[in-house]
Design an enzyme around this catalytic site. Structure first.
Site, PDB file in Angstrom:
ATOM      1  N   HIS A 265       0.809  -1.230   0.000  1.00 20.82           N
ATOM      2  CA  HIS A 265       0.000   0.000   0.000  1.00 20.82           C
ATOM      3  C   HIS A 265       0.846   1.286   0.000  1.00 20.82           C
ATOM      4  O   HIS A 265       0.288   2.378  -0.021  1.00 20.82           O
ATOM      5  CB  HIS A 265      -0.906   0.056   1.232  1.00 20.82           C
ATOM      6  CG  HIS A 265      -1.861  -1.094   1.341  1.00 20.82           C
ATOM      7  ND1 HIS A 265      -2.678  -1.481   0.303  1.00 20.82           N
ATOM      8  CD2 HIS A 265      -2.143  -1.948   2.373  1.00 20.82           C
ATOM      9  CE1 HIS A 265      -3.420  -2.514   0.696  1.00 20.82           C
ATOM     10  NE2 HIS A 265      -3.114  -2.821   1.941  1.00 20.82           N
TER      11      HIS A 265
ATOM     12  N   ASP B 118      -3.053 -11.271  -0.284  1.00 23.48           N
ATOM     13  CA  ASP B 118      -3.452 -10.508   0.897  1.00 23.48           C
ATOM     14  C   ASP B 118      -4.949 -10.188   0.774  1.00 23.48           C
ATOM     15  O   ASP B 118      -5.478 -10.088  -0.325  1.00 23.48           O
ATOM     16  CB  ASP B 118      -2.642  -9.200   0.897  1.00 23.48           C
ATOM     17  CG  ASP B 118      -2.744  -8.414   2.187  1.00 23.48           C
ATOM     18  OD1 ASP B 118      -1.792  -8.458   2.971  1.00 23.48           O
ATOM     19  OD2 ASP B 118      -3.784  -7.739   2.395  1.00 23.48           O
TER      20      ASP B 118
HETATM   21 ZN   LIG Z   1      -3.962  -6.802   4.055  1.00 21.83          ZN
END
Ligand SMILES: [Zn+2]
Length: 371
Positions: free
Chosen positions: A133, A168
Site C-alpha cells: 500500500h 493478501d
Molecule cells: Zn492486508
C-alpha cells in the site's frame, strides 16, 4: 536449489505501539516455528540478515520529497507537512526509526530479487516485506516503503518478465498503480471487495491501460468467501493467466489476513486453501520471491508462513515434540495441535449468494482474457 529466509531480531522486535494491529514479531514466531518443525535446517537454505537499501534504489518507488519527510520523521521530528504524505494518521503513525527500519525491510526484498536475477537463489522469503500500500509520495495502510515495487522495477530493468500475485485480503493498490501501463509485469490481486474494505479499489474492471491493458487482473471477493470458492477462482482464472504469461520470476505477496480469524477483514479462508495456492504457485514457476504482508491474527499468520516456507522448499514439517506432554506445546499451533487449520465452510443462502457474485466475476474475467 538455493533458498534464502530473511530475518533479524532487531527488525522483528520493532514496535508500532500497543494499539496498532501490525506486529512485526509475527516474523520471529514464524522463524521459531520453522525451526521447531525442522523446515529451516537443509544445507541449501540460508538465513540472512536484511541489508539496508541504498538511497537511489528507494527512488525506484518513491519521490525524493517523500523520502526526505520520512527520514525526518524517523529521526523523531513531528511537523505539519508530514500529514500531506500520509504520515501521522492512526494507520501510519510517525514512528522513531521508521525510515531505517523500512529501508532494511525493503533491502531484504531487493537483495532477494538480486540473488534470483543472478541465479544465486531460486526461492526467497522475506516475512518482514510486502508493503503493497506504500504509494510514491504517500504512506498508507501500515506501509511506508514499497519493497515490492522496488524489487519488481529492478527485475524489469534487467529484462525479466514478472508475475506479481497478491493473496493478501486487501487490494495491492500501490503496486497496481506503478505497473498499470506495463506489459512486462502481470499484476494479479485476489482480495476482499473494495466495496467493503480499504483501499476501496481493485474492481474487476481495473484491467490496466495503454500497452499494459490486460496485464492488470483484479479479483474482488465478497465477505465470507471460504476455501472452496477461493480455490475455484484460483484454478479457473489465476492459474491459466500465469501459465499464459510464462513469467521468469513470480513475486508473491503472501499476506495472511484473509484467514478466518483475522480481526481486520471478512474473508473466511483457512490455511488449507492458502497452502494449496502456494503449492500451485510453486508448480507454475521455479523462481519465487515471496514476502509477508497483512496478517493480524499473529499466531495463525505464523503457522501460515511456516507452511508456506515448507511448501516453497518442498519439505514436510515434522513436529519433533509430538507425543510429549502438553507442556511442550506453545503458541501458534496450540489451538489445533497441528500447523493446519480445521476446515471451515460458509453454508446455506449466504454461500449461494457469494457463489452467484463470484461466478459473475469469473465469467467476466474468462471472457476478457479469452481463457
Ligand atoms: Zn492486508
Amino acid at each position: 536449489m538455493h533458498s534464502i529466509f530473511y530475518y533479524s531480531n532487531e527488525l522483528a522486535r520493532y514496535d508500532f505501539g500497543p494499539d496498532h494491529p501490525f506486529k512485526p514479531e509475527r516474523a520471529e514466531k514464524t522463524l521459531n516455528l520453522c525451526y521447531r518443525y525442522g523446515v529451516l535446517d537443509r544445507e541449501y537454505m540460508t538465513l540472512k540478515k536484511p541489508p539496508s537499501l541504498a538511497q537511489e534504489k528507494l527512488l525506484l518507488a518513491h519521490s525524493q520529497d517523500y523520502l526526505d519527510v520520512l527520514r525526518r520523521v524517523g529521526k523523531g521530528e513531528i511537523f505539519q507537512e508530514m500529514l500531506k504524505y500520509g504520515i501521522g494518521s492512526e494507520d501510519n503513525p510517525p514512528l522513531p526509526g521508521i525510515y531505517e527500519w523500512s529501508r532494511k525491510c525493503a533491502g531484504a526484498t531487493w537483495e532477494g530479487m538480486e540473488k534470483i536475477l543472478n541465479q544465486d537463489a531460486d526461492i526467497v522469503f522475506n516475512p518482514l516485506g510486502g508493503y503493497h500500500h506504500a504509494c510514491r509520495s504517500r504512506a498508507e495502510g501500515f506501509c511506508y516503503i514499497n519493497d515490492l515495487v522496488i524489487a519488481i522495477k529492478e527485475a524489469v530493468d534487467r529484462k525479466a518478465r514478472i508475475t506479481y500475485v497478491d493473496i493478501d485480503a486487501h487490494h495491492g493498490n500501490a503496486v497496481q498503480e506503478e505497473f498499470s501501463s506495463e506489459n512486462r509485469v502481470q499484476f494479479i490481486s485476489v482480495h476482499e471487495s473494495g466495496k467493503h474494505i480499504y483501499p476501496y479499489s481493485g474492481f474487476v474492471e481495473e484491467a490496466g491501460e495503454g500497452s499494459g491493458e490486460g496485464f492488470t487482473v483484479n479479483i474482488p471477493l465478497p465477505p465470507k468467501t471460504d476455501d472452496e470458492i477461493y480455490l475455484e477462482v484460483f484454478s479457473r482464472v489465476v492459474v491459466p493467466l500465469i501459465k499464459g504469461f510464462e513469467p521468469d520470476i513470480l513475486v508473491a505477496e503472501l499476506g495472511a489476513d484473509s484467514l478466518v480469524s483475522d480481526p481486520l477483514t471478512d474473508l473466511m479462508l483457512t490455511n488449507n486453501s492458502y497452502t494449496q495456492i502456494v503449492r500451485e504457485l510453486k508448480g507454475l514457476c521455479g523462481k519465487i520471491l515471496a514476502t509477508g504482508g497483512g496478517g493480524y491474527d499473529i499466531y495463525r499468520t505464523a503457522r501460515c508462513w511456516t507452511l508456506a516456507w515448507a511448501i516453497l522448499n518442498g519439505v514436510e514439517p515434522v513436529d519433533e515434540f509430538a507425543g510429549l506432554v502438553g507442556g511442550m506445546m506453545f503458541g501458534p499451533e496450540m489451538e489445533v495441535s497441528s500447523l493446519y487449520d480445521r476446515p471451515y465452510m460458509t453454508k446455506g443462502p449466504e454461500k449461494d449468494k457469494i457463489r452467484q457474485e463470484v461466478d459473475k466475476t469469473i465469467e467476466f474475467l474468462i471472457k476478457l482474457h479469452h481463457l
